[in-house]
Design a protein around this motif. Structure first.
Motif, PDB file in Angstrom:
ATOM      1  N   ASP A 102      -6.762  -1.016   2.510  1.00 46.54           N
ATOM      2  CA  ASP A 102      -6.234  -1.498   3.788  1.00 46.54           C
ATOM      3  C   ASP A 102      -7.350  -1.701   4.804  1.00 46.54           C
ATOM      4  OD1 ASP A 102      -3.612  -1.343   2.823  1.00 46.54           O
ATOM      5  OD2 ASP A 102      -3.400   0.742   3.450  1.00 46.54           O
ATOM      6  N   THR A 149       0.848  -1.186   0.000  1.00 45.97           N
ATOM      7  CA  THR A 149       0.000   0.000   0.000  1.00 45.97           C
ATOM      8  C   THR A 149       0.886   1.240   0.000  1.00 45.97           C
ATOM      9  OG1 THR A 149      -1.828   1.073   1.188  1.00 45.97           O
ATOM     10  CG2 THR A 149      -0.200  -0.057   2.523  1.00 45.97           C
ATOM     11  N   ALA A 169       0.192  -3.780   6.545  1.00 45.65           N
ATOM     12  CA  ALA A 169       0.164  -2.860   5.409  1.00 45.65           C
ATOM     13  C   ALA A 169       1.582  -2.370   5.158  1.00 45.65           C
ATOM     14  CB  ALA A 169      -0.773  -1.695   5.698  1.00 45.65           C
TER      15      ALA A 169
END
Length: 297
Positions: A127, A107, A139
């Motif tokens: 997320d 991410t 993440a």
């Protein structure tokens, strides 16, 4: 069993090799198995298809202990948020259904940024969806990938310059994709962690784009310049190339957020990867330039 999506991409391919070197059992989800290297294909289980397809995930996740999740770009998507959330909802449902214990997702850095940040905000929404799946969720929060500069090889060769829609004199966070693979491999194999974790990962440098150009020049042995591009010029170029207005908005909002400091708060807490800009130029960029017919001319 570890399931890896995007196993032929820059991060996924490096990750698969690291997991194989650690003698892990791996199942990959891939649209075209022919793109897997022969020595990889013979050592992994292969599920053919898109990991945005619930049928494909139902074939990939039975018995899985962990899932590596990365959303590939899709120029045909109506919006970045639609693309990221659509795939994340499919993944979260499948993870919940098959009882997968751990998910590692790639991410963006900058969690907690309030203004809309286009593609980056879409990743934050992803997320939230994956963290609600019931699995422990890490993440891996990234700034700008150095590998994105490989798309400017022609410009570097032809003009001796690279361009970004960021300020020349403001530190710009970057990371090498191989360092992402190293961290992902650790999280996927050592699964003692629980809950939701936001893990920013930056390169060890803190350089402005102008300083990046200076490092690049020394590493490549010839002058390379940085040429900033305005947000207006970026938007115009995208429109000229046929991008939708939503795609233009998603991309320009991302660069505005980067210019406004979306990554700044993560500098203090980010884990630092091993690959600095100079090393990346020598080991990744230089070989790509050497393969260009005009580089040695």
């Amino acid at each position: 069993m570890i399931v890896v999506t995007t196993p032929t991409g820059q991060i996924g391919s490096a990750l698969v090799r690291r997991l194989l070197a650690a003698n892990q059992d791996i199942r990959v989800v891939v649209r075209d198995p022919a793109r897997l290297a022969d020595d990889v294909r013979e050592r992994v289980e292969v599920v053919v298809g898109s990991h945005g397809d619930p049928v494909v995930l139902d074939a990939a996740l039975p018995g899985a202990d962990a899932l590596f999740w990365l959303v590939p770009p899709d120029r045909s998507a109506g919006s970045a948020r639609e693309h990221y959330l659509g795939m994340a909802r499919v993944a979260a449902t499948a993870v919940r259904r098959h009882g997968v214990g751990h998910v590692v997702g790639v991410t963006s850095a900058g969690h907690g940024w309030a203004p809309s940040a286009g593609v980056l905000s879409a990743a934050f929404a992803m997320d939230d969806e994956l963290a609600a799946s019931g699995a422990a969720y890490a993440a891996l929060s990234m700034p700008f990938y150095l590998e994105n500069l490989l798309g400017q090889v022609d410009s570097i060769v032809r003009d001796g310059a690279f361009s970004l829609a960021v300020a020349a004199d403001r530190p710009f966070a970057t990371v090498a994709t191989d360092d992402i693979a190293v961290t992902a491999a650790h999280l996927l194999t050592d699964r003692a962690w629980e809950g939701r974790r936001d893990l920013p990962l930056f390169g060890p440098d803190r350089l402005t784009p102008t300083e990046m150009a200076e490092v690049m020049s020394r590493a490549l042995g010839r002058p390379i310049a940085f040429r900033p591009v305005s947000i207006e010029d970026l938007a115009g170029a995208m429109r000229a190339a046929g991008a939708s207005e939503q795609a233009v908005r998603d991309t320009t909002e991302m660069f505005v957020a980067q210019a406004d400091g979306i990554y700044d708060a993560d500098w203090a807490v980010a884990e630092l990867g091993a690959t600095d800009v100079a090393t990346w130029c020598r080991t990744v960029l230089a070989p790509r330039l050497a393969a260009h017919p005009a580089w040695a001319a």
